[in-house]
Write a protein that holds these residues in place. Sequence first.
Motif, PDB file in Angstrom:
ATOM      1  N   ALA A  70       0.889  -1.177   0.000  1.00 41.23           N
ATOM      2  CA  ALA A  70       0.000   0.000   0.000  1.00 41.23           C
ATOM      3  C   ALA A  70       0.918   1.215   0.000  1.00 41.23           C
ATOM      4  O   ALA A  70       2.141   1.055  -0.104  1.00 41.23           O
ATOM      5  N   CYS A  71       0.357   2.414   0.136  1.00 43.93           N
ATOM      6  CA  CYS A  71       1.189   3.611   0.268  1.00 43.93           C
ATOM      7  C   CYS A  71       2.217   3.381   1.378  1.00 43.93           C
ATOM      8  O   CYS A  71       1.883   2.877   2.449  1.00 43.93           O
ATOM      9  N   MET A  72       3.459   3.748   1.095  1.00 41.76           N
ATOM     10  CA  MET A  72       4.545   3.458   2.034  1.00 41.76           C
ATOM     11  C   MET A  72       4.912   4.660   2.911  1.00 41.76           C
ATOM     12  O   MET A  72       5.893   4.637   3.624  1.00 41.76           O
ATOM     13  N   HIS A  73       4.131   5.735   2.838  1.00 42.48           N
ATOM     14  CA  HIS A  73       4.306   6.910   3.707  1.00 42.48           C
ATOM     15  C   HIS A  73       5.789   7.287   3.802  1.00 42.48           C
ATOM     16  O   HIS A  73       6.368   7.353   4.894  1.00 42.48           O
ATOM     17  N   CYS A  74       6.338   7.525   2.601  1.00 46.20           N
ATOM     18  CA  CYS A  74       7.782   7.684   2.433  1.00 46.20           C
ATOM     19  C   CYS A  74       8.351   8.890   3.191  1.00 46.20           C
ATOM     20  O   CYS A  74       7.654   9.875   3.448  1.00 46.20           O
ATOM     21  N   GLU A  75       9.624   8.773   3.495  1.00 44.37           N
ATOM     22  CA  GLU A  75      10.335   9.866   4.156  1.00 44.37           C
ATOM     23  C   GLU A  75      10.569  11.025   3.184  1.00 44.37           C
ATOM     24  O   GLU A  75      10.537  12.195   3.557  1.00 44.37           O
ATOM     25  N   SER A  76      10.827  10.686   1.912  1.00 42.94           N
ATOM     26  CA  SER A  76      11.024  11.711   0.871  1.00 42.94           C
ATOM     27  C   SER A  76      10.015  11.478  -0.243  1.00 42.94           C
ATOM     28  O   SER A  76      10.367  11.030  -1.328  1.00 42.94           O
ATOM     29  N   PRO A  77       8.748  11.745   0.013  1.00 35.59           N
ATOM     30  CA  PRO A  77       7.685  11.362  -0.917  1.00 35.59           C
ATOM     31  C   PRO A  77       7.666  12.227  -2.185  1.00 35.59           C
ATOM     32  O   PRO A  77       7.485  13.443  -2.105  1.00 35.59           O
ATOM     33  N   THR A  78       7.836  11.591  -3.315  1.00 34.90           N
ATOM     34  CA  THR A  78       7.818  12.307  -4.593  1.00 34.90           C
ATOM     35  C   THR A  78       6.412  12.805  -4.935  1.00 34.90           C
ATOM     36  O   THR A  78       6.262  13.743  -5.707  1.00 34.90           O
ATOM     37  N   CYS A  79       5.401  12.190  -4.339  1.00 34.32           N
ATOM     38  CA  CYS A  79       4.028  12.656  -4.560  1.00 34.32           C
ATOM     39  C   CYS A  79       3.848  14.054  -3.973  1.00 34.32           C
ATOM     40  O   CYS A  79       3.124  14.888  -4.531  1.00 34.32           O
ATOM     41  N   VAL A  80       4.487  14.317  -2.864  1.00 34.69           N
ATOM     42  CA  VAL A  80       4.397  15.641  -2.228  1.00 34.69           C
ATOM     43  C   VAL A  80       5.048  16.693  -3.121  1.00 34.69           C
ATOM     44  O   VAL A  80       4.498  17.780  -3.337  1.00 34.69           O
ATOM     45  N   ILE A  93       2.773  10.317   8.636  1.00 37.54           N
ATOM     46  CA  ILE A  93       1.801   9.867   7.635  1.00 37.54           C
ATOM     47  C   ILE A  93       1.723  10.883   6.497  1.00 37.54           C
ATOM     48  O   ILE A  93       1.694  12.095   6.739  1.00 37.54           O
ATOM     49  N   VAL A  94       1.720  10.409   5.260  1.00 39.26           N
ATOM     50  CA  VAL A  94       1.533  11.283   4.099  1.00 39.26           C
ATOM     51  C   VAL A  94       0.034  11.424   3.872  1.00 39.26           C
ATOM     52  O   VAL A  94      -0.675  10.432   3.635  1.00 39.26           O
ATOM     53  N   GLU A  95      -0.448  12.644   3.985  1.00 32.60           N
ATOM     54  CA  GLU A  95      -1.887  12.915   3.973  1.00 32.60           C
ATOM     55  C   GLU A  95      -2.318  13.599   2.669  1.00 32.60           C
ATOM     56  O   GLU A  95      -1.495  14.204   1.975  1.00 32.60           O
ATOM     57  N   ALA A 124       3.787  10.260 -10.059  1.00 35.75           N
ATOM     58  CA  ALA A 124       4.938  10.636  -9.229  1.00 35.75           C
ATOM     59  C   ALA A 124       5.197   9.629  -8.117  1.00 35.75           C
ATOM     60  O   ALA A 124       6.232   9.695  -7.459  1.00 35.75           O
ATOM     61  N   CYS A 125       4.268   8.711  -7.892  1.00 39.35           N
ATOM     62  CA  CYS A 125       4.478   7.671  -6.882  1.00 39.35           C
ATOM     63  C   CYS A 125       5.076   6.436  -7.551  1.00 39.35           C
ATOM     64  O   CYS A 125       4.432   5.840  -8.422  1.00 39.35           O
ATOM     65  N   PRO A 126       6.257   6.017  -7.170  1.00 33.14           N
ATOM     66  CA  PRO A 126       6.893   4.853  -7.817  1.00 33.14           C
ATOM     67  C   PRO A 126       6.157   3.544  -7.570  1.00 33.14           C
ATOM     68  O   PRO A 126       6.431   2.542  -8.228  1.00 33.14           O
ATOM     69  N   TYR A 127       5.230   3.550  -6.610  1.00 31.01           N
ATOM     70  CA  TYR A 127       4.554   2.313  -6.225  1.00 31.01           C
ATOM     71  C   TYR A 127       3.132   2.198  -6.769  1.00 31.01           C
ATOM     72  O   TYR A 127       2.441   1.226  -6.476  1.00 31.01           O
ATOM     73  N   GLY A 128       2.685   3.180  -7.503  1.00 34.69           N
ATOM     74  CA  GLY A 128       1.318   3.124  -8.005  1.00 34.69           C
ATOM     75  C   GLY A 128       0.306   3.114  -6.874  1.00 34.69           C
ATOM     76  O   GLY A 128      -0.765   2.511  -6.988  1.00 34.69           O
ATOM     77  N   ALA A 129       0.638   3.785  -5.778  1.00 32.91           N
ATOM     78  CA  ALA A 129      -0.218   3.718  -4.590  1.00 32.91           C
ATOM     79  C   ALA A 129      -1.428   4.651  -4.671  1.00 32.91           C
ATOM     80  O   ALA A 129      -2.328   4.564  -3.846  1.00 32.91           O
ATOM     81  N   ARG A 130      -1.424   5.538  -5.675  1.00 35.55           N
ATOM     82  CA  ARG A 130      -2.476   6.553  -5.749  1.00 35.55           C
ATOM     83  C   ARG A 130      -3.392   6.343  -6.944  1.00 35.55           C
ATOM     84  O   ARG A 130      -2.985   5.812  -7.962  1.00 35.55           O
ATOM     85  N   PHE A 131      -4.591   6.821  -6.813  1.00 33.51           N
ATOM     86  CA  PHE A 131      -5.534   6.859  -7.934  1.00 33.51           C
ATOM     87  C   PHE A 131      -6.433   8.084  -7.747  1.00 33.51           C
ATOM     88  O   PHE A 131      -6.454   8.695  -6.675  1.00 33.51           O
ATOM     89  N   ASP A 151      -6.545   9.777  -4.107  1.00 34.18           N
ATOM     90  CA  ASP A 151      -6.934   8.860  -3.034  1.00 34.18           C
ATOM     91  C   ASP A 151      -5.794   7.866  -2.827  1.00 34.18           C
ATOM     92  O   ASP A 151      -5.064   7.545  -3.769  1.00 34.18           O
ATOM     93  N   LYS A 152      -5.653   7.403  -1.611  1.00 31.10           N
ATOM     94  CA  LYS A 152      -4.646   6.382  -1.279  1.00 31.10           C
ATOM     95  C   LYS A 152      -4.819   5.987   0.181  1.00 31.10           C
ATOM     96  O   LYS A 152      -5.627   6.593   0.896  1.00 31.10           O
ATOM     97  N   CYS A 153      -4.014   5.031   0.619  1.00 31.81           N
ATOM     98  CA  CYS A 153      -4.036   4.614   2.030  1.00 31.81           C
ATOM     99  C   CYS A 153      -3.668   5.776   2.944  1.00 31.81           C
ATOM    100  O   CYS A 153      -2.684   6.480   2.705  1.00 31.81           O
TER     101      CYS A 153
END
Length: 280
Positions: free
Chosen positions: A60-70, A86-88, A103-110, A119-121
């Motif tokens: 699921a979303c990995m609530h990254c330390e350096s989130p490229t989605c942000v 938590i990445v909100e 921008a999310c390498p994990y495809g965690a968003r839609f 939307d995401k976890c």
Amino acid sequence: MTQQFAMVIDSARCIDCKACVVSCKVANNVPAGFSRNWIKADGPVVKAGKGPFGHFQPGACMHCESPTCVEACPTGATWKDRETGIVEIDPALCIGCGNCIPACPYGARFRNPQKRIADKCNYCPERRAAGLPPACVDTCPTKARVFGDILNPETEAARLLTRNSGHVTQLIHEKSNTAPHMYYVGGTAPAGWMHEAKAPASMRALTGVVAPGVKGLVALSGLGVLVMLGRQLLDSRKSGDGGHDRPHASGSNASGSSASGSNTSGTQHSAPADTEDSRE
Ligand code: SF4
Ligand code: SF4
């Protein structure tokens, strides 16, 4: 930061029942055709006799330390809460442009077609407020998913990391290291499904310049109506695109690597050609 909520996953325990995927959809009212979490599998999965055999890797979303989605969000709607880790997503600021999705390498968003925002976890905030773990964690019959503050040594998640010190893996794309806060113990075979973080150049130029202004305007004067109009404009442009609910497949290799300050060790993965993504 006072806390870092994270998930520690024992992939070897996962039996691919997908109870976590279903419970997440129900708990978070996720629309049909989309999912906030997944089970990756090395295929083909052989179902014979006692059950399926293979390597299963919940995510699921990995609530990254350096989130490229942000970095990719032009309005500041996507942000990392430095108190919880938590990445909100702030629904009042999200215009549904979808810039954060590739921008999310994990495809965690839609893009949620009902809410018309990203939307995401988010680790089930209503459940946490009631003292309950996220729905996927609560539902897992084998306890493959463990959730908690990994900076608090008293939590099961932190203890699991300590017990497996030297054998903890993070999934990191070789070109996009977001320092994910999802930690795998046990087998983590499915790899190679991540993609390089991408953000349209035009939007990237706006990010950081526009975001503070939009945030201020919305907070000041109910200019949320502008955000709403922006969403409607994007909707009319995107009608028919249906959003994204699958990771962007790429042939890139995945590599595990250590996070600073964590009891982790890197594990190199090859990229299997037949990794499957199971979302209900
Ligand atoms: S996993 Fe993707 S959506 Fe989640 S914080 Fe990291 S980059 Fe952002
Ligand atoms: S509920 Fe647990 S065992 Fe079932 S698929 Fe999810 S992580 Fe795997």
